[in-house]
Write a protein that holds these residues in place. Structure first.
Motif, mmCIF file in Angstrom:
data_model
loop_
_atom_site.group_PDB
_atom_site.id
_atom_site.type_symbol
_atom_site.label_atom_id
_atom_site.label_comp_id
_atom_site.label_asym_id
_atom_site.label_seq_id
_atom_site.Cartn_x
_atom_site.Cartn_y
_atom_site.Cartn_z
ATOM 1 N N GLU A 190 -13.278 75.711 52.883
ATOM 2 C CA GLU A 190 -13.778 75.218 54.568
ATOM 3 C C GLU A 190 -13.868 76.129 55.888
ATOM 4 O O GLU A 190 -13.777 76.096 57.080
ATOM 5 N N LEU A 191 -13.399 77.989 54.953
ATOM 6 C CA LEU A 191 -14.536 78.973 55.905
ATOM 7 C C LEU A 191 -15.669 78.504 56.183
ATOM 8 O O LEU A 191 -15.852 79.765 57.108
ATOM 9 N N ALA A 192 -16.262 78.217 55.209
ATOM 10 C CA ALA A 192 -17.743 78.316 55.256
ATOM 11 C C ALA A 192 -18.025 78.405 56.195
ATOM 12 O O ALA A 192 -19.003 79.030 56.942
ATOM 13 N N GLY A 193 -17.694 77.583 57.202
ATOM 14 C CA GLY A 193 -19.008 77.084 58.981
ATOM 15 C C GLY A 193 -18.089 78.256 59.045
ATOM 16 O O GLY A 193 -19.763 78.508 60.369
ATOM 17 N N LEU A 194 -17.061 78.544 60.091
ATOM 18 C CA LEU A 194 -16.990 79.616 60.928
ATOM 19 C C LEU A 194 -17.913 80.987 59.716
ATOM 20 O O LEU A 194 -18.563 81.797 60.918
ATOM 21 N N LEU A 195 -17.487 81.130 58.818
ATOM 22 C CA LEU A 195 -17.986 82.935 58.278
ATOM 23 C C LEU A 195 -19.614 82.839 58.663
ATOM 24 O O LEU A 195 -20.233 83.051 58.632
ATOM 25 N N THR A 196 -20.309 81.179 58.612
ATOM 26 C CA THR A 196 -21.432 81.342 58.790
ATOM 27 C C THR A 196 -21.584 81.355 60.278
ATOM 28 O O THR A 196 -22.768 81.835 60.566
ATOM 29 N N GLU A 197 -21.278 80.713 60.936
ATOM 30 C CA GLU A 197 -20.955 80.584 62.424
ATOM 31 C C GLU A 197 -21.526 82.635 62.845
ATOM 32 O O GLU A 197 -22.034 82.851 63.835
ATOM 33 N N LYS A 198 -20.297 83.201 61.999
ATOM 34 C CA LYS A 198 -19.845 84.319 63.153
ATOM 35 C C LYS A 198 -19.683 85.225 61.816
ATOM 36 O O LYS A 198 -18.764 86.199 61.773
ATOM 37 N N PRO A 199 -20.837 85.421 61.044
ATOM 38 C CA PRO A 199 -21.355 86.607 59.956
ATOM 39 C C PRO A 199 -20.857 88.329 60.768
ATOM 40 O O PRO A 199 -20.115 89.092 59.549
ATOM 41 N N LEU A 200 -21.185 88.753 61.829
ATOM 42 C CA LEU A 200 -20.697 89.983 62.516
ATOM 43 C C LEU A 200 -19.413 89.911 62.476
ATOM 44 O O LEU A 200 -18.684 91.018 61.806
ATOM 45 N N GLU A 201 -18.660 88.819 62.873
ATOM 46 C CA GLU A 201 -17.050 88.883 62.645
ATOM 47 C C GLU A 201 -16.526 89.071 61.607
ATOM 48 O O GLU A 201 -15.452 90.300 61.243
ATOM 49 N N VAL A 202 -17.251 88.491 60.743
ATOM 50 C CA VAL A 202 -17.300 88.904 58.782
ATOM 51 C C VAL A 202 -17.121 89.882 58.423
ATOM 52 O O VAL A 202 -16.144 90.792 58.216
ATOM 53 N N LEU A 203 -17.619 90.843 58.903
ATOM 54 C CA LEU A 203 -18.344 92.516 59.106
ATOM 55 C C LEU A 203 -17.015 93.572 59.114
ATOM 56 O O LEU A 203 -16.453 93.949 59.009
ATOM 57 N N ARG A 204 -17.528 92.690 60.725
ATOM 58 C CA ARG A 204 -16.162 94.048 61.209
ATOM 59 C C ARG A 204 -14.758 94.039 60.992
ATOM 60 O O ARG A 204 -13.920 94.582 61.120
ATOM 61 N N HIS A 205 -14.182 92.399 59.802
ATOM 62 C CA HIS A 205 -12.880 92.504 59.783
ATOM 63 C C HIS A 205 -13.060 92.840 57.954
ATOM 64 O O HIS A 205 -12.026 92.604 57.767
#
Length: 412
Positions: A130-145
């Motif tokens: 269910e997190l796929a949409g958010l991770l695709t929308e905010k990929p730089l946040e994925v890397l930042r964390h």
């Protein structure tokens, strides 16, 4: 060389903007095949070739140097042949093309970041699709964390198993997770948890300092109310200056006949003695914290704020909970008699305030319409202490006394 011709730095800047928006990373985990990216170039015109031929040749050499080579990924140059009357046939670059995402990542020096993102994306969505949409929308946040994903997902997992736990965050027993961790990553956790849970499981209307706790079912830090007892006869175990939780204030063991509310702390500390009364101070716009104190509905209630638009807005808000509230030292006479002490309100409000009296509305309208001065404010601490005491003694005490007599009479 003409500054208008596209150089390697210009190409890189255009791609960096797309990278910063997360476009290339999102494409790397998307279902659609990558379409080659073509970027048109600003190149020499025929007239410029005539007069700036050497500069044009230097520009072409510059692009060729930065283009893809056998051992280097990058862009391919699209050439166009120009048949020039004086110079004959010449080829000039008109566009560059990146055939694959890998070429773009390599050109930007982001290959490692792209690999990390794809790995994180597949690991995280493997556990929480269910997190796929958010991770695709905010990929730089994925890397930042990137270094704290184990802890972040532990929180998601915990709340999946224990929805709305109604404990303090301090009581969480999750390895690597403490109050400071959650405070540090709170903004990203709000997005993660909101994406991980169905809408009905999240209180999205929650706001204020305890928004995170109220949104996801943790116990919020209790609000506190500061007040002074103005009559020694009402003291609580000899104490007259107290700060207690909202719930404790709502069930206060004393029930004074009169309650004053003022914003400025020093005004509350210096408030003169008044029989059978207390003064509350420092709440600002958090006046709804008083709503549960139903005993205040039976008290004579007085509000004193700054004479500015927000002072009247707070008075209006208080009356939503206690309609019988009266104001003092917020009248036109007080405002005009202190002209030498006028100041300026940084960001006035101009919305309608339907719960003001006619006299209060007249003062408020003059303020919001700048009739006396632009963004006028008379701060309450600028009014002399003798004026405060005189107002209470001359205007309020007779009314308070009458209220006490009427209340006493009605309860016989």
């Amino acid at each position: 060389m003409s500054a208008a011709w596209t150089r390697d730095a210009d190409i890189r800047a255009r791609l960096e903007k797309k990278w910063a928006r997360g476009e290339f990373l999102a494409m790397s985990v998307g279902d659609l095949p990558f379409e080659p990216l073509r970027l048109p170039l600003k190149h020499p015109t025929a007239g410029q070739l005539t007069h700036q031929f050497d500069e044009a040749r230097g520009w072409i050499d510059h692009l060729v140097t930065h283009a893809a080579q056998e051992n280097k990924r990058g862009f391919e140059i699209e050439w166009r042949e120009i048949n020039h009357r004086a110079l004959g046939r010449n080829r000039i670059p008109v566009a560059v093309t990146f055939r694959t995402l890998e070429e773009i990542h390599s050109y930007l020096g982001k290959t490692g970041a792209a690999i990390r993102y794809r790995t994180l994306f597949h690991d995280i969505t493997g556990r929480f699709p269910e997190l796929a949409g958010l991770l695709t929308e905010k990929p730089l946040e994925v890397l930042r964390h990137g270094s704290v994903w184990d802890e972040l997902l532990s929180i998601v997992s915990y709340l999946k198993e224990n929805p709305r736990p109604m404990i303090y965050i301090r009581q969480l027993e999750i390895p690597g997770v403490d109050t400071k961790f959650i405070e540090t990553h709170k903004a990203w956790l709000v997005q993660l948890l909101s994406a991980a849970f169905p809408e009905h499981a999240v209180n999205k209307a929650a706001g204020g300092p305890s928004a995170f706790e109220n949104r996801f079912g943790f116990r919020p830090r209790p609000g506190r109310i500061r007040f002074r007892i103005l009559d020694p006869a009402l003291s609580i175990m000899g104490l007259t200056d107290l700060q207690i939780t909202e719930s404790e204030f709502h069930t206060l063991s004393i029930t004074p006949r009169t309650v004053f509310i003022t914003e400025n702390e020093i005004n509350g500390l210096a408030f003169p003695p008044v029989p059978d009364a207390l003064v509350i101070f420092g709440l600002g716009y958090s006046l709804s914290a008083l709503a549960g104190a139903r005993w205040m509905s039976k008290a004579s209630l007085w509000y004193w704020g700054d004479i500015d638009t927000h002072g009247f807005a707070m008075l209006d808000r208080l009356r939503h909970h206690f309609p019988h509230t009266r104001s003092f030292l917020m009248d036109e006479e007080t405002l005009l008699s202190h002209k030498a002490l006028w100041g300026s309100e940084p960001v006035p409000t101009r919305r309608d305030l339907p719960l003001l009296t006619a006299d209060e509305t007249r003062v408020y309208d003059a303020l919001r319409n700048n009739r006396h001065a632009p963004s006028l404010r008379l701060e309450q601490e600028r009014i002399s202490y003798s004026d405060v005491k005189r107002s209470i003694a001359a205007s309020l005490l007779p009314l308070i006394t009458n209220n006490v007599h009427s209340i006493s009479h009605s309860t016989r």
